[in-house]
Design a protein around this motif. Sequence first.
Motif, mmCIF file in Angstrom:
data_model
loop_
_atom_site.group_PDB
_atom_site.id
_atom_site.type_symbol
_atom_site.label_atom_id
_atom_site.label_comp_id
_atom_site.label_asym_id
_atom_site.label_seq_id
_atom_site.Cartn_x
_atom_site.Cartn_y
_atom_site.Cartn_z
ATOM 1 N N LYS A 140 1.194 -0.800 -0.008
ATOM 2 C CA LYS A 140 0.028 -0.103 -0.132
ATOM 3 C C LYS A 140 0.453 1.773 0.329
ATOM 4 C CE LYS A 140 -3.878 -2.013 2.878
ATOM 5 N NZ LYS A 140 -4.903 -1.344 3.538
ATOM 6 N N GLY A 141 2.105 0.941 0.774
ATOM 7 C CA GLY A 141 2.676 2.288 0.879
ATOM 8 C C GLY A 141 3.484 2.742 -0.456
ATOM 9 N N ILE A 142 4.148 1.551 -0.900
ATOM 10 C CA ILE A 142 4.569 1.543 -2.493
ATOM 11 C C ILE A 142 3.597 2.527 -3.633
ATOM 12 C CG2 ILE A 142 5.220 0.170 -4.147
ATOM 13 C CD1 ILE A 142 6.614 -1.524 -2.363
ATOM 14 N N GLY A 143 2.469 1.948 -3.761
ATOM 15 C CA GLY A 143 0.883 2.428 -4.395
ATOM 16 C C GLY A 143 1.237 3.591 -4.100
ATOM 17 N N ILE A 144 0.797 3.994 -3.039
ATOM 18 C CA ILE A 144 0.902 6.023 -3.052
ATOM 19 C C ILE A 144 1.868 6.371 -3.517
ATOM 20 C CG2 ILE A 144 0.899 8.020 -0.415
ATOM 21 C CD1 ILE A 144 -0.535 5.546 1.120
ATOM 22 N N LEU A 145 3.668 5.402 -3.198
ATOM 23 C CA LEU A 145 4.601 6.122 -3.118
ATOM 24 C C LEU A 145 4.167 7.548 -5.383
ATOM 25 C CD1 LEU A 145 7.467 5.202 -1.281
ATOM 26 C CD2 LEU A 145 6.718 7.143 -0.672
ATOM 27 N N LEU A 146 3.869 5.859 -5.405
ATOM 28 C CA LEU A 146 3.403 5.426 -7.129
ATOM 29 C C LEU A 146 2.930 6.638 -7.378
ATOM 30 C CD1 LEU A 146 4.055 2.068 -7.738
ATOM 31 C CD2 LEU A 146 5.663 3.580 -8.904
ATOM 32 N N LEU A 193 4.048 14.155 -9.765
ATOM 33 C CA LEU A 193 4.851 15.062 -9.951
ATOM 34 C C LEU A 193 6.275 14.750 -11.357
ATOM 35 C CD1 LEU A 193 6.375 14.234 -6.208
ATOM 36 C CD2 LEU A 193 5.515 16.335 -6.789
ATOM 37 N N ILE A 194 6.173 14.006 -11.861
ATOM 38 C CA ILE A 194 6.558 13.420 -13.153
ATOM 39 C C ILE A 194 6.629 14.323 -14.535
ATOM 40 C CG2 ILE A 194 7.924 11.786 -14.560
ATOM 41 C CD1 ILE A 194 7.904 10.284 -12.236
ATOM 42 N N SER A 240 4.571 13.379 -19.612
ATOM 43 C CA SER A 240 4.778 12.898 -21.976
ATOM 44 C C SER A 240 6.105 11.614 -21.325
ATOM 45 C CB SER A 240 5.116 13.415 -22.594
ATOM 46 O OG SER A 240 3.667 14.126 -23.354
ATOM 47 N N SER A 241 6.956 11.794 -20.287
ATOM 48 C CA SER A 241 8.064 10.726 -20.046
ATOM 49 C C SER A 241 7.585 9.439 -20.070
ATOM 50 C CB SER A 241 9.017 11.660 -18.513
ATOM 51 O OG SER A 241 8.202 10.739 -17.784
ATOM 52 N N PRO A 242 8.902 8.570 -20.868
ATOM 53 C CA PRO A 242 8.537 7.004 -21.049
ATOM 54 C C PRO A 242 7.792 6.875 -19.474
ATOM 55 C CG PRO A 242 10.112 7.681 -22.305
ATOM 56 C CD PRO A 242 9.950 8.876 -21.340
ATOM 57 N N LEU A 243 9.087 6.583 -18.277
ATOM 58 C CA LEU A 243 7.936 6.823 -16.795
ATOM 59 C C LEU A 243 7.267 6.971 -15.693
ATOM 60 C CD1 LEU A 243 9.660 5.265 -14.192
ATOM 61 C CD2 LEU A 243 10.188 7.915 -13.569
ATOM 62 N N GLU A 244 6.613 8.198 -16.829
ATOM 63 C CA GLU A 244 5.405 8.462 -16.540
ATOM 64 C C GLU A 244 4.051 7.476 -16.350
ATOM 65 O OE1 GLU A 244 2.210 12.266 -16.149
ATOM 66 O OE2 GLU A 244 3.783 11.953 -17.894
ATOM 67 N N LEU A 245 4.738 7.543 -17.930
ATOM 68 C CA LEU A 245 3.113 6.541 -18.881
ATOM 69 C C LEU A 245 3.235 4.519 -18.228
ATOM 70 C CD1 LEU A 245 4.084 8.037 -22.444
ATOM 71 C CD2 LEU A 245 1.722 8.713 -20.746
ATOM 72 N N SER A 246 4.766 4.441 -17.953
ATOM 73 C CA SER A 246 4.439 3.514 -17.248
ATOM 74 C C SER A 246 3.805 3.338 -16.336
ATOM 75 C CB SER A 246 5.485 2.548 -17.329
ATOM 76 O OG SER A 246 6.378 3.833 -16.553
ATOM 77 N N ILE A 247 4.421 3.949 -15.257
ATOM 78 C CA ILE A 247 3.245 3.960 -13.664
ATOM 79 C C ILE A 247 1.716 4.619 -13.874
ATOM 80 C CG2 ILE A 247 3.657 5.989 -11.488
ATOM 81 C CD1 ILE A 247 6.467 6.223 -12.163
ATOM 82 N N TYR A 248 1.239 5.838 -14.331
ATOM 83 C CA TYR A 248 0.137 5.564 -14.898
ATOM 84 C C TYR A 248 -0.615 4.645 -15.519
ATOM 85 C CZ TYR A 248 -0.433 10.636 -13.536
ATOM 86 O OH TYR A 248 -0.568 11.447 -12.674
ATOM 87 N N SER A 249 -0.181 3.452 -15.681
ATOM 88 C CA SER A 249 -0.716 2.251 -16.720
ATOM 89 C C SER A 249 -0.995 1.042 -15.379
ATOM 90 C CB SER A 249 0.385 1.260 -17.308
ATOM 91 O OG SER A 249 1.398 0.957 -17.187
ATOM 92 N N PHE A 250 -0.148 1.340 -14.399
ATOM 93 C CA PHE A 250 -0.842 0.141 -13.126
ATOM 94 C C PHE A 250 -1.107 1.006 -11.515
ATOM 95 C CE2 PHE A 250 3.211 0.377 -13.296
ATOM 96 C CZ PHE A 250 4.379 0.265 -11.449
ATOM 97 N N HIS A 251 -0.262 2.067 -11.440
ATOM 98 C CA HIS A 251 -0.710 2.454 -10.210
ATOM 99 C C HIS A 251 -1.844 2.627 -8.788
ATOM 100 C CE1 HIS A 251 -1.238 6.487 -11.948
ATOM 101 N NE2 HIS A 251 -1.551 7.585 -10.173
ATOM 102 N N MET A 252 -2.876 2.932 -10.184
ATOM 103 C CA MET A 252 -3.997 3.146 -9.222
ATOM 104 C C MET A 252 -4.644 1.807 -8.857
ATOM 105 S SD MET A 252 -3.698 6.245 -8.001
ATOM 106 C CE MET A 252 -5.983 5.872 -7.500
ATOM 107 N N PRO A 253 -4.645 1.262 -10.751
ATOM 108 C CA PRO A 253 -5.335 -0.176 -10.469
ATOM 109 C C PRO A 253 -4.820 -0.838 -9.205
ATOM 110 C CG PRO A 253 -5.311 0.294 -12.267
ATOM 111 C CD PRO A 253 -4.812 1.500 -11.768
ATOM 112 N N PHE A 254 -3.351 -1.054 -9.227
ATOM 113 C CA PHE A 254 -2.493 -1.621 -8.563
ATOM 114 C C PHE A 254 -2.832 -0.894 -7.058
ATOM 115 C CE2 PHE A 254 0.823 -1.637 -5.263
ATOM 116 C CZ PHE A 254 1.353 -2.473 -4.797
ATOM 117 N N PHE A 255 -2.864 -0.017 -6.592
ATOM 118 C CA PHE A 255 -3.019 0.424 -5.076
ATOM 119 C C PHE A 255 -4.622 -0.030 -4.647
ATOM 120 C CE2 PHE A 255 -4.917 4.387 -2.691
ATOM 121 C CZ PHE A 255 -3.980 3.901 -1.539
ATOM 122 N N PHE A 256 -5.861 0.213 -5.566
ATOM 123 C CA PHE A 256 -7.145 -0.081 -5.470
ATOM 124 C C PHE A 256 -6.979 -1.773 -5.216
ATOM 125 C CE2 PHE A 256 -9.115 3.776 -6.998
ATOM 126 C CZ PHE A 256 -8.640 4.495 -6.215
#
Length: 69
Positions: A15-21, A27-28, A31-47
């Motif tokens: 859960k903590g990792i999900g919050i940090l993601l 913050l990123i 259009s950065s590749p890191l942001e796109l990869s984080i956005y692809s899974f961070h909210m579904p993972f956290f929920f």
Amino acid sequence: MDKKIKRYDFIDSSKGIGILLVILGHLISLSSPLELSIYSFHMPFFFIVSGLFARVDGISFIDYVKKKT
């Protein structure tokens, strides 16, 4: 009397990792590749991780969904 609920450290850490993601994703720069990869899974993972152990009216979330359906 309070019933002692068993907690799992790896779930709390997840859960903590999900919050940090979520925070990192906001913050990123756009259009950065890191942001796109984080956005692809961070909210579904956290929920999913948060909802696995949710309790409603003293019963597990899965039993609650079964009862409502």
